[in-house]
Write an enzyme that holds these catalytic residues in place. Sequence first.
Site, PDB file in Angstrom:
ATOM      1  N   SER A 141       0.855  -1.186   0.000  1.00  0.00           N
ATOM      2  CA  SER A 141       0.000   0.000   0.000  1.00  0.00           C
ATOM      3  C   SER A 141       0.891   1.236   0.000  1.00  0.00           C
ATOM      4  O   SER A 141       2.004   1.217   0.542  1.00  0.00           O
ATOM      5  CB  SER A 141      -0.888   0.021   1.258  1.00  0.00           C
ATOM      6  OG  SER A 141      -1.518   1.283   1.419  1.00  0.00           O
ATOM      7  N   TYR A 155      -1.746  -0.655  10.278  1.00  0.00           N
ATOM      8  CA  TYR A 155      -1.936  -1.049   8.882  1.00  0.00           C
ATOM      9  C   TYR A 155      -0.704  -0.698   8.047  1.00  0.00           C
ATOM     10  O   TYR A 155      -0.191  -1.530   7.282  1.00  0.00           O
ATOM     11  CB  TYR A 155      -3.172  -0.361   8.314  1.00  0.00           C
ATOM     12  CG  TYR A 155      -3.418  -0.644   6.852  1.00  0.00           C
ATOM     13  CD1 TYR A 155      -4.033  -1.824   6.452  1.00  0.00           C
ATOM     14  CD2 TYR A 155      -3.028   0.272   5.877  1.00  0.00           C
ATOM     15  CE1 TYR A 155      -4.260  -2.092   5.109  1.00  0.00           C
ATOM     16  CE2 TYR A 155      -3.246   0.013   4.535  1.00  0.00           C
ATOM     17  CZ  TYR A 155      -3.859  -1.173   4.154  1.00  0.00           C
ATOM     18  OH  TYR A 155      -4.064  -1.429   2.825  1.00  0.00           O
TER      19      TYR A 155
END
Length: 249
Positions: A141, A155
């Site tokens: 990501s 995350y």
Amino acid sequence: MSRGTILITGASSGLGAEMARQFAALGYDLGLCARRTERLDELRARILADHPDRVVSVKQLDVVDDAAVFTVFDEFAAEFGTIDRVIVNAGLGKGAPLGTGQHRANRETAVVNFLAALAQSEAALTIFRAQGRGHLVMISSISGLRGMPRTLTTYAATKAGVAALAEGVRAEAIPGVDVSVIYPGYIRSEMNDRVKHQPKFLVDTETGVRAMVAAIEKRRTDAYVPSWPWVPLGFALRILPLPIVRRLV
């Protein structure tokens, strides 16, 4: 004739399901796995309706079950005879600022996004080493480029870990094995549909995944997708001071 076989984890929805649809359109046979088998069955039916010459196999898999990961990957390899590409896509977006009493959510994200990705990589590379070839694709990501604040802290850390894991495999230079890390920017999916304040530069699922698939097909080592605005922003995120990074995300 099939262009090869791709195994995708977390394929029941979001980016995984859309990757399955787009790779099927390109001519690939598919091994799809996820926890929600009813959605996998629906996805398989839709793909075969559009591409009846494709082979699509679906299996239930909870990626936090290490033994099941190895079993399911081996079953796909036996069924297809070979696995040309494995896309480690299954992920979770839960999280809270550290120290606010939400350790369980942060831990769950860490287990799914990193420890489960480790098991998937182990299973994929076991197959690739035996075959003498293969393409390992890790879905990271843009958030993994820097430490991120608040609900994104855990995350982002897991996605940075996934990228580092892939880089370590690449550094080993296993004969016949390519390794790609894909850094999606903000692409609409179930993970972010529940977010009250939608992030900047959000694109629809089909557009975002098309950029992911193109990068994967080129076997790019690292790819920020879609390229605009994430190539320049990705570079900026790596070097800018954290107070500015906070405003960008």
